[in-house]
Design a protein around this motif. Sequence first.
Motif, PDB file in Angstrom:
ATOM      1  N   THR A 188      -1.500   5.337 -16.689  1.00  0.00           N
ATOM      2  CA  THR A 188      -1.738   5.249 -15.242  1.00  0.00           C
ATOM      3  C   THR A 188      -2.024   3.796 -14.866  1.00  0.00           C
ATOM      4  OG1 THR A 188      -4.135   5.581 -15.150  1.00  0.00           O
ATOM      5  CG2 THR A 188      -2.792   7.553 -15.334  1.00  0.00           C
TER       6      THR A 188
ATOM      7  N   CYS B 236      -7.124   9.604  -2.700  1.00  0.00           N
ATOM      8  CA  CYS B 236      -7.527  10.286  -3.943  1.00  0.00           C
ATOM      9  C   CYS B 236      -7.590   9.278  -5.085  1.00  0.00           C
ATOM     10  CB  CYS B 236      -6.582  11.445  -4.286  1.00  0.00           C
ATOM     11  SG  CYS B 236      -4.888  10.967  -4.604  1.00  0.00           S
TER      12      CYS B 236
ATOM     13  N   MET C 162       0.824  -1.201   0.000  1.00  0.00           N
ATOM     14  CA  MET C 162       0.000   0.000   0.000  1.00  0.00           C
ATOM     15  C   MET C 162       0.863   1.258   0.000  1.00  0.00           C
ATOM     16  SD  MET C 162      -3.104  -1.034  -0.227  1.00  0.00           S
ATOM     17  CE  MET C 162      -3.920   0.548  -0.004  1.00  0.00           C
TER      18      MET C 162
ATOM     19  N   ASP D 108       0.872   7.903 -13.686  1.00  0.00           N
ATOM     20  CA  ASP D 108       0.473   7.906 -12.280  1.00  0.00           C
ATOM     21  C   ASP D 108       0.348   6.454 -11.833  1.00  0.00           C
ATOM     22  OD1 ASP D 108      -0.684   8.960  -9.820  1.00  0.00           O
ATOM     23  OD2 ASP D 108      -2.638   8.351 -10.572  1.00  0.00           O
ATOM     24  N   THR D 109       0.567   6.213 -10.538  1.00  0.00           N
ATOM     25  CA  THR D 109       0.300   4.884  -9.977  1.00  0.00           C
ATOM     26  C   THR D 109      -0.556   5.040  -8.732  1.00  0.00           C
ATOM     27  OG1 THR D 109       2.317   4.983  -8.646  1.00  0.00           O
ATOM     28  CG2 THR D 109       2.478   3.850 -10.745  1.00  0.00           C
ATOM     29  N   LYS D 110      -1.525   4.160  -8.613  1.00  0.00           N
ATOM     30  CA  LYS D 110      -2.316   4.087  -7.394  1.00  0.00           C
ATOM     31  C   LYS D 110      -2.314   2.627  -6.941  1.00  0.00           C
ATOM     32  CE  LYS D 110      -3.450   8.307  -6.916  1.00  0.00           C
ATOM     33  NZ  LYS D 110      -4.191   9.027  -7.920  1.00  0.00           N
ATOM     34  N   VAL D 111      -2.412   2.415  -5.639  1.00  0.00           N
ATOM     35  CA  VAL D 111      -2.468   1.060  -5.095  1.00  0.00           C
ATOM     36  C   VAL D 111      -3.744   0.940  -4.281  1.00  0.00           C
ATOM     37  CG1 VAL D 111      -1.286  -0.658  -3.678  1.00  0.00           C
ATOM     38  CG2 VAL D 111       0.062   1.010  -4.967  1.00  0.00           C
TER      39      VAL D 111
ATOM     40  N   PRO E  15      -4.435   5.334   3.303  1.00  0.00           N
ATOM     41  CA  PRO E  15      -4.484   4.845   1.925  1.00  0.00           C
ATOM     42  C   PRO E  15      -5.723   5.330   1.180  1.00  0.00           C
ATOM     43  CG  PRO E  15      -4.931   3.056   3.460  1.00  0.00           C
ATOM     44  CD  PRO E  15      -4.595   4.259   4.289  1.00  0.00           C
ATOM     45  N   ARG E  16      -5.614   5.358  -0.117  1.00  0.00           N
ATOM     46  CA  ARG E  16      -6.737   5.650  -1.034  1.00  0.00           C
ATOM     47  C   ARG E  16      -7.439   6.960  -0.695  1.00  0.00           C
ATOM     48  NH1 ARG E  16     -10.196   0.510  -1.987  1.00  0.00           N
ATOM     49  NH2 ARG E  16     -11.179   2.021  -3.380  1.00  0.00           N
TER      50      ARG E  16
ATOM     51  N   ARG F 208      -1.171  13.648  -2.411  1.00  0.00           N
ATOM     52  CA  ARG F 208      -0.627  12.511  -1.650  1.00  0.00           C
ATOM     53  C   ARG F 208       0.748  12.872  -1.080  1.00  0.00           C
ATOM     54  NH1 ARG F 208      -0.523   7.450  -5.643  1.00  0.00           N
ATOM     55  NH2 ARG F 208      -0.011   9.091  -7.124  1.00  0.00           N
TER      56      ARG F 208
ATOM     57  N   ASP G 100      -4.089  11.064 -14.223  1.00  0.00           N
ATOM     58  CA  ASP G 100      -4.134  10.491 -12.879  1.00  0.00           C
ATOM     59  C   ASP G 100      -5.310   9.542 -12.773  1.00  0.00           C
ATOM     60  OD1 ASP G 100      -2.173  11.291 -10.870  1.00  0.00           O
ATOM     61  OD2 ASP G 100      -2.813  13.330 -11.292  1.00  0.00           O
ATOM     62  N   SER G 101      -5.117   8.479 -12.009  1.00  0.00           N
ATOM     63  CA  SER G 101      -6.226   7.595 -11.656  1.00  0.00           C
ATOM     64  C   SER G 101      -6.675   7.923 -10.239  1.00  0.00           C
ATOM     65  CB  SER G 101      -5.787   6.129 -11.733  1.00  0.00           C
ATOM     66  OG  SER G 101      -5.634   5.743 -13.078  1.00  0.00           O
ATOM     67  N   PHE G 102      -7.972   7.803 -10.009  1.00  0.00           N
ATOM     68  CA  PHE G 102      -8.556   8.110  -8.702  1.00  0.00           C
ATOM     69  C   PHE G 102      -9.269   6.877  -8.163  1.00  0.00           C
ATOM     70  CE2 PHE G 102      -7.635  11.962 -10.805  1.00  0.00           C
ATOM     71  CZ  PHE G 102      -7.198  12.810  -9.797  1.00  0.00           C
ATOM     72  N   VAL G 103      -8.925   6.534  -6.923  1.00  0.00           N
ATOM     73  CA  VAL G 103      -9.434   5.306  -6.297  1.00  0.00           C
ATOM     74  C   VAL G 103      -9.948   5.606  -4.891  1.00  0.00           C
ATOM     75  CG1 VAL G 103      -7.854   3.862  -7.654  1.00  0.00           C
ATOM     76  CG2 VAL G 103      -7.131   4.669  -5.395  1.00  0.00           C
TER      77      VAL G 103
ATOM     78  N   HIS H 143       3.387   1.891  -1.613  1.00  0.00           N
ATOM     79  CA  HIS H 143       3.801   2.282  -2.966  1.00  0.00           C
ATOM     80  C   HIS H 143       2.790   3.208  -3.634  1.00  0.00           C
ATOM     81  CE1 HIS H 143       6.583  -1.198  -2.520  1.00  0.00           C
ATOM     82  NE2 HIS H 143       7.378  -0.352  -3.158  1.00  0.00           N
ATOM     83  N   GLY H 144       1.591   3.284  -3.079  1.00  0.00           N
ATOM     84  CA  GLY H 144       0.582   4.163  -3.654  1.00  0.00           C
ATOM     85  C   GLY H 144       0.396   5.454  -2.895  1.00  0.00           C
TER      86      GLY H 144
END
Lengths: 330, 330
Positions: free
Chosen positions: B87, A330, A1, B121-124, A327-328, A216, A48-51, A3-4
């Motif tokens: 991403t 954004c 985690m 971009d990277t998300k985990v 974590p998570r 982040r 960007d990815s958003f999660v 890493h994100g």
Amino acid sequence: MAHGAGGTATRRLVEGLIAPSVGVPLDEPLGDAAFVHVGDETLALTADSFVVRPLTFPGGSIGDLAVNGTVNDLAVSGARPQALLVTLIIEAGLDAEALAAEVRAIGAAASRAGVVVLGGDTKVVERGKADGLFVTTAGMGRRDPRLQLSAETVCPGDRVILSGPIGDHGITILLARGDLDLAADLRSDTRSVWPFIDALASNVGSSIRWMRDPTRGGVGTVLNELAREAGWSIAIDEERVPLRDEVRGACELLGLDPLHIANEGQFLAIVAPEAAESAVETLRSIPGGEQAAIVGEVRADRTSLVTVESGYGGSRIVDMLVGDPLPRIC
Amino acid sequence: MAHGAGGTATRRLVEGLIAPSVGVPLDEPLGDAAFVHVGDETLALTADSFVVRPLTFPGGSIGDLAVNGTVNDLAVSGARPQALLVTLIIEAGLDAEALAAEVRAIGAAASRAGVVVLGGDTKVVERGKADGLFVTTAGMGRRDPRLQLSAETVCPGDRVILSGPIGDHGITILLARGDLDLAADLRSDTRSVWPFIDALASNVGSSIRWMRDPTRGGVGTVLNELAREAGWSIAIDEERVPLRDEVRGACELLGLDPLHIANEGQFLAIVAPEAAESAVETLRSIPGGEQAAIVGEVRADRTSLVTVESGYGGSRIVDMLVGDPLPRIC
């Protein structure tokens, strides 16, 4: 985690594996956007990815974040945001009204930010193979000729300006998860920062050296990246950093440093000393910028450390974020 | 799941909810890329998310698909692919070597396709909240002045050209999942189609009316979209559609129509009748294009139907894909 989380582990992942393997040149600093020359214009491109979890929270939702996050990456790179592409990864079974609400949020946030959605893509995965909805936005902007930003132009004596209170987004998300028996009257700060940057560019454009949105990893991580790129140290005056009582309280309770908490609608600017007061006045004159402040300065010290000086005369070193307290986000 | 399959449900989702809510103008047809004018240049922009399962399969992996899929959306829009943003959404616990392999696959595919990766971009997300790895690519290309593509220019008598055998990708993925007790010597056709389109543009550019890559939903869905946009009917000669025995066999066994199976490295082109033979010769002269063929023609019939004529003199109507026989194919 971790890493994100946007801190040291993310940096190792990106610099150690991803950038070399895909051919991104690492002799240039890793900025929030890439620039491409097209005829006489310079375009900025970013994605960007958003999660974020949960999908909605006080002050916004994943759709708002996905638009504003990409708009802000363009804005702090010195580019006027113009167009977005949006892709959705939908978990089968996501409530149809929740999906419709996020699509409307994307449209409304794009409209508020003055960008057009050019197109996108939707994919659906089985229940349990995603978490409701993931949104990826790619953005295009045009470099604003009033702004020439580079960490290399940062000099000792330059002032560090912060657009407003820190930590609102990260702590709002933490509370919205309901894992803690805590409540506070707090909202995410998600918004486009372009109106602020547009005004700065008009009033003190040539005195702005560098900008970044502290998402982040927070203000601490972003200033460490700047200190490393610029080769100077940065000193922050803790008493001048705008911070709501609710955020301060939650951080004290949880042992978190507000300087590591994510923001979504704030930015840092390094400004030449003679223009710093004028820059702050410009920001404060815009609704939502009332708490903008000079919070520190660049020091003629080649150790590239970020230090925080407290009201009691003490000082501590703030490192990049290590691990992932939230974590998570954004 | 059907909403992600690229057929009628996807179209209802995009046209009924997403496009109106985010402000995408629907008076223009929904193409694979959007065009933006910058100075004297016209740029094409596109983005897609990739959620293929499994991550690797004979002939490629999610990294290859993510690069080639976006490159091909630019290419069939008549734009020379130039740059990508990538991403990653990573499920915590994904094997580090699997991640490294996909990052290398992205770099290698980009290099083969002649595009640069500008950033990303990277998300985990937590274990169980994604499925290994999702990849989103946004792509930029420059409109090629040799190509003027529009469904409106399609006329009765125009020929339908297909670049190669259909269904390889979809059936490869189906077999790679191992749910069926079937084996076949088959590989995904994932590749950049730009070399083929570049050669067509040089040799018969002004005779090409329209192009599209038949990915989700297959040739049948894409031709139905064209028939609807152009306002003419399309007749396909089943015997001329290139199809490997392995794909034919798997489709017969499973009750699937090869015209609804996804492809990744093929494209359809509508070409003026006098240039059709020359176009096919051009494609066949390039390695990997040996099976290119004229497979049908546009008919002066305003019903906008797509019909398939069999070798026995019969004919059947092929509709857009309804439902999702093969989820998460790309």
